[in-house]
Motif scaffolding. Structure first.
Motif, short mmCIF file in Angstrom:
data_model
loop_
_atom_site.label_atom_id
_atom_site.label_comp_id
_atom_site.label_asym_id
_atom_site.label_seq_id
_atom_site.Cartn_x
_atom_site.Cartn_y
_atom_site.Cartn_z
N THR A 320 0.86 -1.18 0.00
CA THR A 320 0.00 0.00 0.00
C THR A 320 0.90 1.25 0.00
N SER A 321 0.29 2.41 0.08
CA SER A 321 1.10 3.63 0.15
C SER A 321 0.59 4.47 1.32
N GLU A 322 1.42 5.41 1.73
CA GLU A 322 1.03 6.28 2.84
C GLU A 322 -0.28 6.98 2.50
N ASN A 323 -0.38 7.44 1.24
CA ASN A 323 -1.60 8.15 0.82
C ASN A 323 -2.81 7.23 0.82
N GLN A 324 -2.60 5.97 0.36
CA GLN A 324 -3.76 5.06 0.33
C GLN A 324 -4.24 4.76 1.74
N LEU A 325 -3.29 4.56 2.66
CA LEU A 325 -3.69 4.29 4.04
C LEU A 325 -4.43 5.47 4.64
N GLY A 330 -8.88 3.15 -3.61
CA GLY A 330 -8.79 1.75 -4.05
C GLY A 330 -7.46 1.39 -4.73
N ARG A 331 -7.37 0.10 -5.11
CA ARG A 331 -6.12 -0.42 -5.71
C ARG A 331 -5.82 0.26 -7.04
N ARG A 332 -6.91 0.50 -7.82
CA ARG A 332 -6.69 1.10 -9.15
C ARG A 332 -6.01 2.47 -9.01
N MET A 333 -6.50 3.26 -8.05
CA MET A 333 -5.91 4.59 -7.83
C MET A 333 -4.47 4.46 -7.33
N LEU A 334 -4.21 3.42 -6.54
CA LEU A 334 -2.86 3.19 -6.01
C LEU A 334 -1.87 3.07 -7.17
N TRP A 335 -2.23 2.24 -8.17
CA TRP A 335 -1.31 2.03 -9.30
C TRP A 335 -1.33 3.20 -10.27
N ARG A 336 -2.51 3.91 -10.32
CA ARG A 336 -2.54 5.08 -11.19
C ARG A 336 -1.56 6.15 -10.70
N ARG A 337 -1.40 6.20 -9.38
CA ARG A 337 -0.50 7.20 -8.80
C ARG A 337 0.98 6.86 -9.00
#
Ligand code: SF4
Ligand code: SF4
Length: 476
Positions: A320-325, A330-337
């Protein structure tokens, strides 16, 4: 010891001084075996990288070792490509590409390299596998180490160290096999005929493998690896790292499978410490991102198994990422970033350098020419009204096949090559020095120095041609 209060001689009460050791004594770590998606990835990468490392020196190409860094002959063979000292720029480019790729992957997905492909991780994984096969899993190993010495303990330990020693020695032998023909090295090793340097490097590299993977393990990552120190500057709030989700896991606490954690005011963490027991660096990921975390994802697999047993959703510890936590997207946004200015800049730079190097390698001429003026004899009259200049040509055929070349010159009317038997034969992968005399009529140009070109052309393939600039002197 004197407290601060004593030193000032005032009324302040004495402060008790605490002795802090400069060096923290190592607490041996017994990582527990774990299975799961990421463990399978790690095994696959161990197998792949070691297949490449141990296998490549045995490949043959055009009757010679396919990959050979022949330091004695100052030639690097990479399948059909031969690099000479003049081509050192390609090695520099390769190092830059590796560094940029590391920066790119680290900015996007953290310590992927450390967790899956770094030699320290890979060999530690191999040595741990041997240890588990011989001594057993975590508890058995702890008990064995705590037990007094006996014949059985001695035999088990001797067996483990013999296996480690064999892997280390084979690794050292393979490493040296990249620099000297490996088959020949093997024959000389069996007949006790190794050269001093070869024996030294086999022993040195083998010993380093045995020491680092068998004994030092996580200490190499914690205290010796420079990459571990500076990688945090490549992280940002969108870098994908392995993290524990405190919002979901806390408050932690044990409970039975049947109990409803919400009713008891608990989060999803059952405080089983499996994530700590499987960690090869012995840290508790629940305390947040730490320097010691090599991103191996063993804690993800371990915790997922616990979640499965408890009937909770997986991913209490996850990529995960600090921003996602913080924001819960969601996961899609995680990889989009992953697409952000820093990663795009690294990727573009990487693309440009790789494309440039590929084109340069494809267009690389197998013929190299160096022109040296003979400073002892600048210009002389060879015949009435005919001026002669003397040069030395260094011709290099970097190809694996012999070739014949013709030498010509242009730049002055009537300029001709004399005293060279044409065509000039060049052996495969060899350098040849050719004394060259050029003659031109005295009246071909005004007295002085005139730019000329010396042209070397392959006799069989006119597209292979080198033009080197030089000067021709016409005296007054
Ligand atoms: S493995 Fe999962 S449930 Fe167990 S202590 Fe670690 S985070 Fe909590
Ligand atoms: S905290 Fe998890 S990812 Fe980090 S080193 Fe330990 S087991 Fe590997």
């Amino acid at each position: 010891m004197i407290g601060l209060g004593d030193a000032q001689g005032g009324a302040a009460p004495p402060v008790a001084a605490e002795e802090v050791p400069l060096y923290e004594i190592r607490r041996k770590i017994y990582p527990r075996a774990v299975s799961g998606v990421f463990a399978r990835w790690r095994v696959a990468l161990v197998l792949f990288t070691q297949l490449v490392f141990y296998g490549v020196p045995w490949l043959t190409w055009n009757g010679r070792q396919a990959v050979l860094f022949d330091l004695a002959a100052r030639k690097f063979h990479l399948f059909g490509l031969t690099l000479w000292p003049q081509d050192v720029i390609y090695l520099a480019v390769l190092l830059i590409v590796c560094a940029l790729a590391l920066f790119l992957f680290t900015a996007i997905a953290g310590r992927l390299w450390c967790g899956y492909a770094c030699p320290q991780t890979v060999y530690t994984e191999m040595f741990l596998w041997v240890e588990r096969k011989i001594e057993g899993d975590r508890l058995a190993r702890i008990r064995l180490d705590a037990a007094p010495w006996s014949l059985e303990k001695f035999v088990i330990k001797a067996l483990k160290h013999s296996a480690w020693f064999a892997i280390a020695l084979w690794t050292g032998y393979t490493f040296v096999g990249y620099f000297t023909p490996i088959r020949d090295l093997g024959v000389r090793a069996i007949t006790w005929n190794l050269g001093g340097w070869e024996a030294f490097w086999v022993a040195f590299y083998g010993f380093a493998t045995y020491g680092n993977a068998g004994w030092m393990r996580e200490q190499v990552c914690k205290y010796m690896c420079p990459y571990a120190r500076f990688q945090s500057v490549m992280f940002d709030r969108d870098t994908v790292v392995i993290a524990y989700d405190p919002g979901r896991g806390e408050p932690r606490g044990p409970r039975s499978r049947a109990a409803d954690p919400r009713e008891r005011g608990l989060g999803d963490c059952v405080d089983c410490r499996i994530c700590v027991q499987v960690c090869p660096t012995g840290i508790d990921i629940r305390q947040g991102l730490q320097n010691e975390c090599i991103g191996c994802a063993a804690c993800v697999d371990g915790c997922d198994q616990v979640m499965d047993r408890m009937g909770y959703p997986r991913g209490l510890i996850r990529y995960t990422s600090e921003n996602q936590l913080a924001r819960g997207f969601g996961r899609r946004m995680l990889w989009r970033r992953a697409v952000r200015p820093r990663s795009v800049a690294y990727a573009l730079l990487l693309l440009v350098i790789v494309a440039g190097a590929t084109v340069a390698l494809a267009l690389k001429s197998p013929l190299k020419v160096d022109v040296m003026r003979d400073r002892g004899a600048l210009a002389r009259e060879a015949a009435p009204e005919v001026i002669e200049n003397v040069y030395r040509l260094q011709l290099m055929n970097t190809d694996e096949t012999p070739r014949q070349v013709r030498i010509g010159a242009s730049g002055l009317p009537g300029l001709s090559v004399v005293g060279v038997e044409q065509p000039v034969a060049l052996e495969a992968g060899a350098t040849r020095l050719v004394p060259l005399r050029l003659q031109a009529p005295q009246q071909s140009a005004a007295p002085g120095s005139h730019p000329i070109e010396i042209v070397v052309t392959d006799r069989a393939d006119a597209s292979i041609e080198r033009r080197e600039k030089s000067t021709f002197i016409l005296p007054r």
